[in-house]
Design a protein around this motif. Structure first.
Motif, PDB file in Angstrom:
ATOM      1  N   LEU A  49       0.833  -1.200   0.000  1.00  0.00           N
ATOM      2  CA  LEU A  49       0.000   0.000   0.000  1.00  0.00           C
ATOM      3  C   LEU A  49       0.874   1.260   0.000  1.00  0.00           C
ATOM      4  O   LEU A  49       0.623   2.199  -0.758  1.00  0.00           O
ATOM      5  CB  LEU A  49      -0.938  -0.006   1.206  1.00  0.00           C
ATOM      6  CG  LEU A  49      -1.964   1.116   1.281  1.00  0.00           C
ATOM      7  CD1 LEU A  49      -2.895   1.094   0.079  1.00  0.00           C
ATOM      8  CD2 LEU A  49      -2.773   0.993   2.573  1.00  0.00           C
ATOM      9  N   GLN A  50       1.909   1.267   0.799  1.00  0.00           N
ATOM     10  CA  GLN A  50       2.836   2.402   0.838  1.00  0.00           C
ATOM     11  C   GLN A  50       3.549   2.568  -0.504  1.00  0.00           C
ATOM     12  O   GLN A  50       3.680   3.676  -1.017  1.00  0.00           O
ATOM     13  CB  GLN A  50       3.854   2.230   1.963  1.00  0.00           C
ATOM     14  CG  GLN A  50       4.822   3.388   2.112  1.00  0.00           C
ATOM     15  CD  GLN A  50       4.123   4.706   2.443  1.00  0.00           C
ATOM     16  OE1 GLN A  50       3.130   4.736   3.165  1.00  0.00           O
ATOM     17  NE2 GLN A  50       4.634   5.798   1.901  1.00  0.00           N
ATOM     18  N   HIS A  51       3.982   1.462  -1.083  1.00  0.00           N
ATOM     19  CA  HIS A  51       4.663   1.493  -2.379  1.00  0.00           C
ATOM     20  C   HIS A  51       3.732   2.025  -3.474  1.00  0.00           C
ATOM     21  O   HIS A  51       4.140   2.819  -4.328  1.00  0.00           O
ATOM     22  CB  HIS A  51       5.156   0.089  -2.739  1.00  0.00           C
ATOM     23  CG  HIS A  51       5.934   0.026  -4.000  1.00  0.00           C
ATOM     24  ND1 HIS A  51       7.179   0.588  -4.146  1.00  0.00           N
ATOM     25  CD2 HIS A  51       5.638  -0.532  -5.197  1.00  0.00           C
ATOM     26  CE1 HIS A  51       7.608   0.379  -5.377  1.00  0.00           C
ATOM     27  NE2 HIS A  51       6.680  -0.299  -6.037  1.00  0.00           N
ATOM     28  N   LYS A  52       2.459   1.613  -3.435  1.00  0.00           N
ATOM     29  CA  LYS A  52       1.483   2.102  -4.410  1.00  0.00           C
ATOM     30  C   LYS A  52       1.298   3.610  -4.266  1.00  0.00           C
ATOM     31  O   LYS A  52       1.294   4.342  -5.258  1.00  0.00           O
ATOM     32  CB  LYS A  52       0.141   1.392  -4.243  1.00  0.00           C
ATOM     33  CG  LYS A  52      -0.915   1.910  -5.208  1.00  0.00           C
ATOM     34  CD  LYS A  52      -2.275   1.319  -4.960  1.00  0.00           C
ATOM     35  CE  LYS A  52      -3.285   2.009  -5.869  1.00  0.00           C
ATOM     36  NZ  LYS A  52      -4.657   1.651  -5.552  1.00  0.00           N
ATOM     37  N   LYS A  53       1.158   4.088  -3.035  1.00  0.00           N
ATOM     38  CA  LYS A  53       0.981   5.528  -2.811  1.00  0.00           C
ATOM     39  C   LYS A  53       2.177   6.309  -3.339  1.00  0.00           C
ATOM     40  O   LYS A  53       2.016   7.351  -3.974  1.00  0.00           O
ATOM     41  CB  LYS A  53       0.772   5.816  -1.320  1.00  0.00           C
ATOM     42  CG  LYS A  53      -0.585   5.374  -0.819  1.00  0.00           C
ATOM     43  CD  LYS A  53      -0.751   5.641   0.666  1.00  0.00           C
ATOM     44  CE  LYS A  53      -2.090   5.153   1.161  1.00  0.00           C
ATOM     45  NZ  LYS A  53      -2.294   5.364   2.580  1.00  0.00           N
TER      46      LYS A  53
END
Length: 74
Positions: free
Chosen positions: A7-11
């Motif tokens: 999720l952090q990588h996507k953001k």
């Protein structure tokens, strides 16, 4: 990576992406297992609005995820 890391990588990927890229490509979290990812992406492309980031959890048997991008269908 686990879901929180994905999720952090996507953001971060979305924040760095050019606006035109975001219009042409889906950026999603998918299971890291190839077969599970394939099924998830197939279902996602049929109705993207029915999916959110957490939808990928239902498709993963090992709780390992990756961020993928692919061209939007017309």
């Amino acid at each position: 990576m686990n879901y929180a890391e994905a999720l952090q990588h996507k953001k971060e990927s979305i924040d760095k992406a050019d606006e035109s890229l975001l219009k042409l490509y889906h950026i999603i979290i998918a299971p890291s297992n190839t077969e599970e990812s394939y099924k998830y992406i197939q279902d996602f492309t049929e109705n993207p609005k029915a999916f959110d980031d957490e939808s990928c959890k239902k498709y993963s048997t090992n709780d390992e995820f990756e961020v993928v991008s692919f061209k939007k269908e017309k």
